[in-house]
Design a protein around this motif. Structure first.
Motif, PDB file in Angstrom:
ATOM      1  N   HIS A  88      46.096  25.362  -2.093  1.00 14.28           N
ATOM      2  CA  HIS A  88      46.135  26.762  -1.670  1.00 14.28           C
ATOM      3  C   HIS A  88      44.888  27.060  -0.837  1.00 14.28           C
ATOM      4  N   SER A  89      45.015  27.932   0.148  1.00 12.71           N
ATOM      5  CA  SER A  89      43.877  28.172   1.057  1.00 12.71           C
ATOM      6  C   SER A  89      42.657  28.715   0.311  1.00 12.71           C
ATOM      7  N   ARG A  96      40.980  25.720  -0.871  1.00 11.08           N
ATOM      8  CA  ARG A  96      40.361  25.000   0.253  1.00 11.08           C
ATOM      9  C   ARG A  96      39.092  25.728   0.693  1.00 11.08           C
ATOM     10  N   GLN A  97      39.176  27.060   0.802  1.00  7.84           N
ATOM     11  CA  GLN A  97      38.043  27.792   1.380  1.00  7.84           C
ATOM     12  C   GLN A  97      36.950  28.100   0.360  1.00  7.84           C
ATOM     13  N   THR A 152      44.108  29.315  10.358  1.00  2.28           N
ATOM     14  CA  THR A 152      43.274  30.525  10.340  1.00  2.28           C
ATOM     15  C   THR A 152      43.654  31.400  11.542  1.00  2.28           C
ATOM     16  N   GLN A 165      47.141  18.872   8.912  1.00  2.00           N
ATOM     17  CA  GLN A 165      47.155  19.026   7.452  1.00  2.00           C
ATOM     18  C   GLN A 165      48.256  18.170   6.823  1.00  2.00           C
ATOM     19  N   ILE A 205      46.653  31.751   6.967  1.00  2.00           N
ATOM     20  CA  ILE A 205      45.545  32.317   6.189  1.00  2.00           C
ATOM     21  C   ILE A 205      45.312  33.790   6.535  1.00  2.00           C
TER      22      ILE A 205
END
Ligand code: PGA
Length: 259
Positions: free
Chosen positions: A97-98, A101-102, A132, A148, A171
């Motif tokens: 999930h972003s 990741r972030q 993004t 990805q 995102i």
């Protein structure tokens, strides 16, 4: 005719009591509508780890998944949860999930290891990918998606790749109230399907969900797109009423496509 997955990602919301109450209420609502076509529509929620066991078996119509896990079976990994601990508790695991990741610096290398561990242990991985805002505005959406998928699915056999569910979540659309237009989502999904076709040899087999500010009001238009097999809902999955409208919309679309 196509089938749908309607999934709710609860993120870091809901205590054990709130989770039990949600599943009980949603189950009653789905049951109250008469026959629920659970062979054609998979209703799935990703509660926090602490709620997974308490809600297990509460509803025959609602499946559950974990929001993440670590790829090792056991060991000195303080704070982590292993696939062995989730066995016989959940069917699905959300991976990459972003927010992971972030905020938690999850790398594509780790995501790839998690996908492989999920498959070894018999879970269905739901792999989240998406660009993004900067990447979209620079015209790099497709390149990002391709990158990805190449890294996260690296080394998988066609049969393994076919068992994965992809969640396309731009995102810039997550938690912002700004969803991708149905056309933007469809375009990205068609591209993802093309790549997965190359990997699996079968364009139909992989299920691709859209996520990012899905709400009752926009769900019908999103779910009607050709290459969209369902939705991954964050904020709107926390309220039984909003989430059940999204489920009802999928039932409506299914009924209209049968006719
Ligand atoms: P949102 O979250 O629906 O609140 O935008 C989606 C997600 O993060 O999976």
């Amino acid at each position: 005719m196509k089938d749908y997955i309607i999934a709710g990602n609860w993120k870091m919301f809901k205590t054990v009591e709130e989770s039990i109450s949600f599943i009980t209420q949603l189950d009653e609502k789905l049951g109250a509508a008469g026959h629920f076509p659970d062979d054609l529509i998979e209703v799935l929620v990703f509660p926090p780890f602490t709620s997974l066991y308490p809600v297990k078996g509460l509803s025959p119509r609602i499946k559950t998944g974990a929001q993440d896990f670590y790829f090792e079976d056991q060991g000195a990994y303080t704070g982590e949860i292993s696939p062995l601990m989730l066995k016989n508790v959940v069917d699905y695991v959300l991976i990459g999930h972003s927010e992971r990741r972030q905020l938690f610096h999850e790398s594509d290398e780790n995501i790839n290891k998690k996908i492989k561990a999920a498959l070894v242990h018999g879970f269905i991985p739901v792999l989240c990918i998406g660009e993004t805002l900067e990447e979209r505005e620079a015209g790099k959406t497709f390149a990002r998606i391709e990158e990805q998928l190449a890294k996260d699915l690296c080394g998988l056999t066609p049969g393994e790749a076919a068992r994965i569910v992809i969640a396309y979540e731009p995102i810039w659309a997550i938690g912002t109230g700004r969803n991708a237009s149905p056309e933007q989502a469809q375009e990205a999904h068609a591209f993802i399907r093309k790549i997965l076709h190359e990997k699996t040899g079968n364009p139909e087999i992989v299920r691709i969900l859209y996520g990012g500010s899905v709400k009752p009001e926009n769900s019908l238009a999103i779910l009607s797109q050709n290459d969209i097999n369902g939705v991954l809902v964050g904020g709107a999955s926390l309220k039984v009423d909003a989430f059940s409208v999204i489920i009802e919309n999928s039932v409506q679309l299914l009924n209209s496509s049968i006719r």
